[in-house]
Design an enzyme around this catalytic site. Structure first.
Site, PDB file in Angstrom:
ATOM      1  N   ASP A 364       0.840  -1.206   0.000  1.00 48.51           N
ATOM      2  CA  ASP A 364       0.000   0.000   0.000  1.00 48.51           C
ATOM      3  C   ASP A 364       0.875   1.255   0.000  1.00 48.51           C
ATOM      4  O   ASP A 364       2.057   1.217  -0.366  1.00 48.51           O
ATOM      5  CB  ASP A 364      -0.969  -0.067   1.196  1.00 48.51           C
ATOM      6  N   ASP A 365       0.305   2.341   0.448  1.00 48.13           N
ATOM      7  CA  ASP A 365       0.941   3.664   0.447  1.00 48.13           C
ATOM      8  C   ASP A 365       2.304   3.630   1.142  1.00 48.13           C
ATOM      9  O   ASP A 365       2.475   2.939   2.143  1.00 48.13           O
ATOM     10  CB  ASP A 365      -0.011   4.613   1.199  1.00 48.13           C
ATOM     11  N   ARG A 441      -5.508  16.495   3.498  1.00 42.50           N
ATOM     12  CA  ARG A 441      -4.535  15.422   3.700  1.00 42.50           C
ATOM     13  C   ARG A 441      -3.187  15.803   3.059  1.00 42.50           C
ATOM     14  O   ARG A 441      -2.558  14.987   2.387  1.00 42.50           O
ATOM     15  CB  ARG A 441      -5.045  14.097   3.118  1.00 42.50           C
ATOM     16  N   LYS A 474      -4.063  -0.958  -6.753  1.00 39.78           N
ATOM     17  CA  LYS A 474      -5.112  -0.281  -5.979  1.00 39.78           C
ATOM     18  C   LYS A 474      -5.026   1.200  -6.341  1.00 39.78           C
ATOM     19  O   LYS A 474      -4.011   1.846  -6.086  1.00 39.78           O
ATOM     20  CB  LYS A 474      -4.875  -0.505  -4.481  1.00 39.78           C
ATOM     21  N   TRP A 475      -6.074   1.726  -6.960  1.00 39.68           N
ATOM     22  CA  TRP A 475      -6.103   3.111  -7.454  1.00 39.68           C
ATOM     23  C   TRP A 475      -6.891   3.949  -6.465  1.00 39.68           C
ATOM     24  O   TRP A 475      -8.110   3.842  -6.400  1.00 39.68           O
ATOM     25  CB  TRP A 475      -6.758   3.137  -8.834  1.00 39.68           C
ATOM     26  N   ASP A 476      -6.173   4.767  -5.701  1.00 37.58           N
ATOM     27  CA  ASP A 476      -6.808   5.509  -4.608  1.00 37.58           C
ATOM     28  C   ASP A 476      -7.082   6.954  -5.015  1.00 37.58           C
ATOM     29  O   ASP A 476      -6.494   7.471  -5.977  1.00 37.58           O
ATOM     30  CB  ASP A 476      -5.874   5.462  -3.383  1.00 37.58           C
ATOM     31  N   CYS A 524     -10.510   2.716  -5.111  1.00 44.13           N
ATOM     32  CA  CYS A 524     -10.555   3.100  -3.705  1.00 44.13           C
ATOM     33  C   CYS A 524     -10.642   4.615  -3.668  1.00 44.13           C
ATOM     34  O   CYS A 524     -10.083   5.291  -4.533  1.00 44.13           O
ATOM     35  CB  CYS A 524      -9.260   2.629  -3.026  1.00 44.13           C
ATOM     36  N   ASP A 546     -12.917   2.139   4.503  1.00 48.70           N
ATOM     37  CA  ASP A 546     -11.756   2.046   5.398  1.00 48.70           C
ATOM     38  C   ASP A 546     -12.164   1.482   6.756  1.00 48.70           C
ATOM     39  O   ASP A 546     -11.302   1.143   7.565  1.00 48.70           O
ATOM     40  CB  ASP A 546     -11.130   3.432   5.601  1.00 48.70           C
TER      41      ASP A 546
END
Ligand code: GLA
Length: 724
Positions: A364-365, A441, A474-476, A524, A546
């Site tokens: 992930d990130d 953010r 995963k395209w957030d 996402c 989430d």
């Protein structure tokens, strides 16, 4: 089937369960007549009769002296020419006013369905659906085409609209709904899906009263707060009985769904791009296409409507090779490590994954730029080699060597002020000159109306995905759009930026997903913040929320299932106590709840005890055995999660297998539970996984006896298989 009756100038569109009827009046208005249960007759004008006219109701140029566009059921209502209710179309003409009106010119009926240029939509083969296109014209030269597709084996009608400037001067589209329907009955409840971060898609039902009700988004994305969906329900409609009309917009940006109950008992509903902040310039000869809106009719309650949407979205929206393939069971490292990981940590999670039968590790990130927290580096999509020594190719081959596939996280549409990309291209962020930029953010949104920005995204994604054996993305998308303006467009086109952003996004997604057809893409947006049908055209699955707390997830998943099939819902088992709610829960229940969608894990496998690992191993084995029931089966929501217990069931189309889940959300002493299953074959005998035999009719009409001492948070999942 679509029929035109020339004698009465009536169109009749029949789907598997519904009829939709309208006709052309003497003056060329399109007058709506009927949408509802399948009917064999089409002479239903009597339904549209509305008596009583007074001076507050304008007349019209129609030969019928009683016809008024203000009280009639109209097929596609326009602004400023005698219909004072909410309107579907408003175009400012070269004379500077917004009077919009249209009359029938011609029509065409053909088998199949054509795509919308630049916008994803449902698809159908020639033997699956029929399409009607109606061309209308306003005196200004504005040409309006209404598109209707009737599915043959589903109770679904697809609608959309295009407008073309067939005149000489510039026109400005100020409002263009993708569809509108007028119902002559006044009694409707409206069902919507409201939400927030971590609390997506909770059904809410209200009685429509006189005036206007609106569900919408102005956030630049469909968003967490309201889904681009609404249903009109007959007041007596329940989960499995009564009439439900579902409406869904295949669009990912600002949308508006409006319903109005007028003073004469007519209910109008329309949906489309939100007119707020929208204005699209049409030079002579230019055309504008609305996104698609879908309507479903059910007389088997909300459940019947959901099952029709599920079939539609399983088979007619996503062309990915993954759509009908068994999806990998994933372990994602987000809640396991957050930003604090390196290559060795990921490899050690992958080792456990391999032992437990988990198919894929998703990083992930935090793997790129200087991304050690969420305050920087979005836009700098090069590997942080201090964290991942040897870079991506080395990490991916170490993970693959364990027999585990590899997936990766991106948030492609964003840019942090603290990034090399922003330092090089500050004008690539959406902003207005001379005005502060709202930060969220620690990030801004890239200006996807600019082709060079879209090329940049396609470029870094292509480079990364070609650099190693990456099989999942995963395209957030983690913030909404503010100060929406673009330096790339002239002043009289700034009202186009919201929609052009969405078009830019679709073009990028189209390019990236078609360049990597074998990669599984998961959508996402801070969880399920942009979970809409258009995203499902590119993402066979979507991160549902989430919030991974199993109790919260029951509501979120069952709410999501009102429109979207389980095959699109990504659901992970996370740690206890839960990171979002702090609630402690049983691993078994977390597993049973996550098995209602595309199953996976979101925790540190290395920190599990041997007993827990044994449970995980059994869960993965079980899921692999039953996933086809969840992915392709029909869903029955048996007990809503609003009380002490919840239950749901998936049944395969041939009724030979079912997966039943029951959760005791709050334990009660001495409870009595008989849960009636649905959708089974009453004449078959079913075996459960404990070897018990039941007749289908006993399970459906007497119910499964679940009266026993449930402890708080206990649950059970039962797999029923028909005896051969
Ligand atoms: C969003 C997603 C999470 C995770 C984080 C990473 O919040 O919903 O699943 O990917 O971003 O920053």
């Amino acid at each position: 089937m679509i029929t035109f009756y020339p004698d009465t100038k009536t169109f009749k569109l029949d789907t598997s369960e519904s009829s939709y009827i309208f006709r052309i009046t003497g003056a060329g208005y399109l007058r709506h007549i009927w949408y509802g249960h399948l009917l064999h007759e089409h002479e239903l004008d009597r339904l549209t009769v509305r008596d009583g006219r007074d001076s507050s109701v304008p007349g019209s140029s129609d030969p019928d002296p009683w016809f008024s566009a203000d009280t009639a059921a109209m097929e596609y209502p326009t602004f400023g020419a005698g219909d004072f209710r909410i309107s579907a179309l408003e175009v400012k003409n070269p004379a500077g006013n917004s009077v919009t009106d249209m009359r029938y010119v011609s029509h065409e009926i053909y088998a199949g369905k054509r795509p919308i240029p630049g916008i994803p939509s449902t698809f159908a083969k020639d033997d699956e659906a029929d399409t009607l296109e109606i061309l209308c014209r306003d005196v200004t030269g504005l040409l309006v085409t209404l598109y209707y597709t009737a599915y043959r084996n589903l109770p679904v009608i697809s609608r959309r609209v295009s407008v073309k400037n067939g005149g000489e001067g510039d026109m400005y589209v100020k409002n263009i709904a993708s569809m509108s329907v007028d119902f002559t009955h006044p009694e409707f409840d409206m069902l919507g899906l409201w939400g927030a971060w971590g609390r997506e898609r909770h059904p809410e039902r209200r009685r429509l009263i006189h005036g206007i009700t609106e569900l919408s988004s102005k956030r630049g994305a469909s968003g967490h707060y309201h889904n681009p969906f609404a249903a009109l329900l007959s007041p007596e409609c329940t989960e499995e009985y009564g009439e439900a009309y579902g409406f869904s917009l295949v669009y990912s940006g600002n949308f508006a769904i409006k319903a109005e109950l007028d003073s004469f008992g007519l209910t109008r509903i329309l949906l489309g791009i939100s007119p707020d902040g929208f204005e699209w310039k049409l030079e002579a000869g230019e055309e504008f296409y609305s996104p698609e809106a879908l309507t479903v009719y059910s007389d088997n309650g909300i459940g019947g409507m959901s099952r029709a949407f599920h079939k539609l979205f399983r088979n007619h929206i996503c062309g990915s090779v993954w759509q009908h393939k068994t999806r990998p069971v994933i372990v994602n490292n987000w809640e396991a490590t957050y930003f604090n990981f390196d290559d060795d940590k990921l490899v050690s999670i992958a080792k456990d994954a391999a032992d437990l039968g988990i198919d894929m590790l998703v990083m992930d990130d935090g793997w790129f730029g200087k991304r050690n927290d969420d305050r920087r580096s979005l836009g700098d999509w090069y590997t942080n080699e201090e964290k991942l020594k040897g870079g991506l190719p080395s990490l991916v081959s170490r993970v693959n060597a364990l027999g585990v596939r590899f997936g990766i996280w991106f948030e492609p549409e964003m840019i942090c002020p603290d990034s090399d990309l922003y330092r090089a291209h500050p004008d690539w962020a959406l902003h207005t000159e001379g005005r502060g930029m709202s930060i969220s953010r620690s990030q801004y949104v890239l200006d996807l109306t600019r082709p060079e920005v879209c090329d940049y995204i396609v470029g870094f994604m292509t480079n990364t995905l070609s650099s190693a054996n990456i099989e999942y993305v995963k395209w957030d998308f983690n913030r909404c759009l503010t100060e929406v303006a673009s330096l790339s467009l002239p002043t009289d086109r700034q009202g186009e930026v919201f929609h052009r952003y969405v078009l830019g996004l679709y073009s990028v997604l189209e390019r990236v997903t078609s360049a990597f057809p074998n990669v599984l893409f998961e959508g996402c947006a801070s969880g399920g913040g942009r979970y809409d049908p258009a995203m499902l055209a590119y993402f066979p699955q979507y991160w549902t929320s989430d919030d991974t707390d199993p109790v919260e997830r029951i509501s979120i998943q069952l709410g999501t299932s009102v429109v979207y099939p389980a095959a699109t819902m990504s659901c992970h088992v996370s740690a206890s106590p839960n990171h979002q709610t702090g609630r402690r829960s049983k691993l078994e229940t977390r597993g049973n709840v996550a098995m209602a969608g595309v199953f996976g894990y979101e925790l540190d496998l290395n920190r599990m005890t041997d007993d827990e690992k044994e449970t995980v191993k059994r869960q993965v084995e079980k899921y692999k055995k039953i996933s086809h029931i969840v992915m392709d089966g029909e869903l029955y929501r048996l007990i809503p999660p609003t009380g002490d217990v919840a239950a749901w069931e998936y049944v395969t189309e041939n009724k030979k297998e079912a997966l039943f889940t029951f959760v005791a959300i709050n334990a009660r002493i001495a409870p009595v539970y008989f849960v009636k299953l649905r959708g089974l074959d009453p004449n078959l005998t079913y075996l459960d996984d404990f070897g018990n035999r039941f007749s289908g009719e006993a399970l459906m009409y007497a119910g499964l006896n679940l009266t026993r001492g449930w402890r708080d948070g206990d649950s059970v999942t039962v797999h029923f298989t028909a005896e051969e």
